[in-house]
Motif scaffolding. Sequence first.
Motif, mmCIF file in Angstrom:
data_model
loop_
_atom_site.group_PDB
_atom_site.id
_atom_site.type_symbol
_atom_site.label_atom_id
_atom_site.label_comp_id
_atom_site.label_asym_id
_atom_site.label_seq_id
_atom_site.Cartn_x
_atom_site.Cartn_y
_atom_site.Cartn_z
ATOM 1 N N LEU A 135 0.290 35.588 4.933
ATOM 2 C CA LEU A 135 0.439 36.004 6.502
ATOM 3 C C LEU A 135 1.483 37.144 6.542
ATOM 4 O O LEU A 135 2.853 37.452 6.481
ATOM 5 N N ARG A 149 -1.751 25.027 4.911
ATOM 6 C CA ARG A 149 -2.123 26.970 5.194
ATOM 7 C C ARG A 149 -1.794 27.899 3.978
ATOM 8 O O ARG A 149 -0.593 27.747 4.073
ATOM 9 N N ARG A 150 -2.500 28.110 3.568
ATOM 10 C CA ARG A 150 -2.294 29.076 2.888
ATOM 11 C C ARG A 150 -2.206 30.436 2.467
ATOM 12 O O ARG A 150 -2.082 30.930 1.680
ATOM 13 N N SER A 151 -3.300 30.626 2.774
ATOM 14 C CA SER A 151 -3.565 32.247 3.146
ATOM 15 C C SER A 151 -1.933 33.289 3.188
ATOM 16 O O SER A 151 -1.534 32.692 3.937
ATOM 17 N N GLN A 158 1.615 22.409 12.509
ATOM 18 C CA GLN A 158 -0.287 22.217 12.038
ATOM 19 C C GLN A 158 -0.634 21.387 13.078
ATOM 20 O O GLN A 158 1.217 19.922 13.199
ATOM 21 N N ARG A 217 2.189 29.211 -0.010
ATOM 22 C CA ARG A 217 1.106 29.739 -1.473
ATOM 23 C C ARG A 217 1.238 29.332 -2.424
ATOM 24 O O ARG A 217 0.553 29.550 -3.105
ATOM 25 N N THR A 240 -1.677 17.553 12.756
ATOM 26 C CA THR A 240 -2.216 16.639 11.002
ATOM 27 C C THR A 240 -2.053 15.017 10.837
ATOM 28 O O THR A 240 -1.089 14.786 11.699
ATOM 29 N N ARG A 292 5.503 30.413 4.864
ATOM 30 C CA ARG A 292 3.892 30.474 4.024
ATOM 31 C C ARG A 292 3.939 31.263 3.064
ATOM 32 O O ARG A 292 2.923 31.045 2.353
ATOM 33 N N SER A 337 3.014 25.706 7.842
ATOM 34 C CA SER A 337 2.252 25.656 6.772
ATOM 35 C C SER A 337 1.718 24.606 5.362
ATOM 36 O O SER A 337 1.114 24.740 5.405
ATOM 37 N N PHE A 390 1.729 30.338 15.388
ATOM 38 C CA PHE A 390 1.417 31.246 13.564
ATOM 39 C C PHE A 390 3.379 30.042 12.968
ATOM 40 O O PHE A 390 4.279 29.492 13.013
ATOM 41 N N ARG A 409 -6.822 17.411 8.528
ATOM 42 C CA ARG A 409 -6.773 17.599 9.791
ATOM 43 C C ARG A 409 -7.818 16.051 10.329
ATOM 44 O O ARG A 409 -8.175 16.453 11.592
ATOM 45 N N SER A 441 -2.112 37.413 16.587
ATOM 46 C CA SER A 441 -2.529 35.975 16.830
ATOM 47 C C SER A 441 -2.058 35.830 18.771
ATOM 48 O O SER A 441 -1.014 36.482 18.757
#
Length: 388
Positions: free
Chosen positions: A189, A185-187, A211, A178, A213, A174, A341, A207, A17, A197
């Motif tokens: 969701l 994005r790995r947290s 992204q 993971r 990038t 997501r 993600s 979401f 990013r 959101s």
Amino acid sequence: MNIDAYIAGAGRTDISRKGEKTNLELGIEAVKIALEDSGFDKKDIDGIVTNYGSPVGVDIDQFAMLTGLNTRFSTQTWNHGRMVGSVLSIAAMAVSHGLANVVACVCSVGFAKIGGVGGEKSSSEFRGVEGTHGELPHYGLSGPVSGAAMSVQKYMNKYGVNSEDLAYVPITLRNHARLNPRALRRSELTLDDYHNSRYIVEPLHVFDCCQVTDGAVCILVTNKSMAKNAKNKPVKIIEMQGIRGGREEFIFSRPGLGAYQQSDFDFKPDEWDLNIFKKSGLNHADIDGLYTYDAFSPLVWYTLERFGYCDPGDAPEFVKSGNISLSGGSLPVNSNGGLLSEGHLSGWNHIVEIVNQLRGNCGDRQIKDARFLQWGTCFGDSLIFGGE
């Protein structure tokens, strides 16, 4: 046409990013990674098709010169996820008909560098023609998300679904991300995270949007004779079909929704939508995983319906029931986490994932006994890949 085409090498840079590298630097890096993956020498590449990103990339002759390539087949396209299938098909036809032995398909994007498509530093030259994503600046809708939001609002009204149904697309992808150490994005969701959101353009939440990038991919397409010499297991391009065009096509919709210039009608996949199955001799049950351009969540719904995996209006329940999940789903979708993600490389990161899946190299996210994987988008283009 007898398709004699294999992917012998797949290279992707890290996704970032930060906007620190130029498109040229990223593209050259991807070529080097693909050569290492294939075991080929740079002099083996005698064809190139670029799918360049933002800001406007160098021409193919400049790229070949600066990369040290000497090609006898070259062409280039405007960067967009709808071009993935077309670029791979061009490369497959070139090697099948002897126009080249090894074609490098190169996509390099710098979305972070310009603040995203439609960002302050973007340009109409990059976009080709302003408005192709359904933007309506005179109504305050100036980004690609505008067209996606219009189409999904029409879909929701037509079939009686809502944003809670849509949430299961980004949540599922997501969960796939993971399991992917290279995803951004790995947290976790959750449904609460999704609904709390902010909206970007209602009904699309943050979401639901891909992204912003930077990164690059190089895919080396070759014939069977050359593929035998590859260092790693080659992946066969079994069948392919082109992208649809015309009034009833809109890049962030599927036919029948009345989005942008489309008519509103009861959609059913026609023979050309499903021709990929007829030509390959495969059916839906044979496909072990589906990969699609998921710049926005609803595009997953549209793709499932375009290729007949669901009846029109049934995709939300299909997704909500877990069918596109790696965890027990009948048709895992975008096992890498997708553009939503993993990161936005215009869909080319999905092709790298297909190669790795068919080689059995995906670790915790590996699709068990994967034999046939499909790339397909709501625009109608598709390829089916298989291992040999």
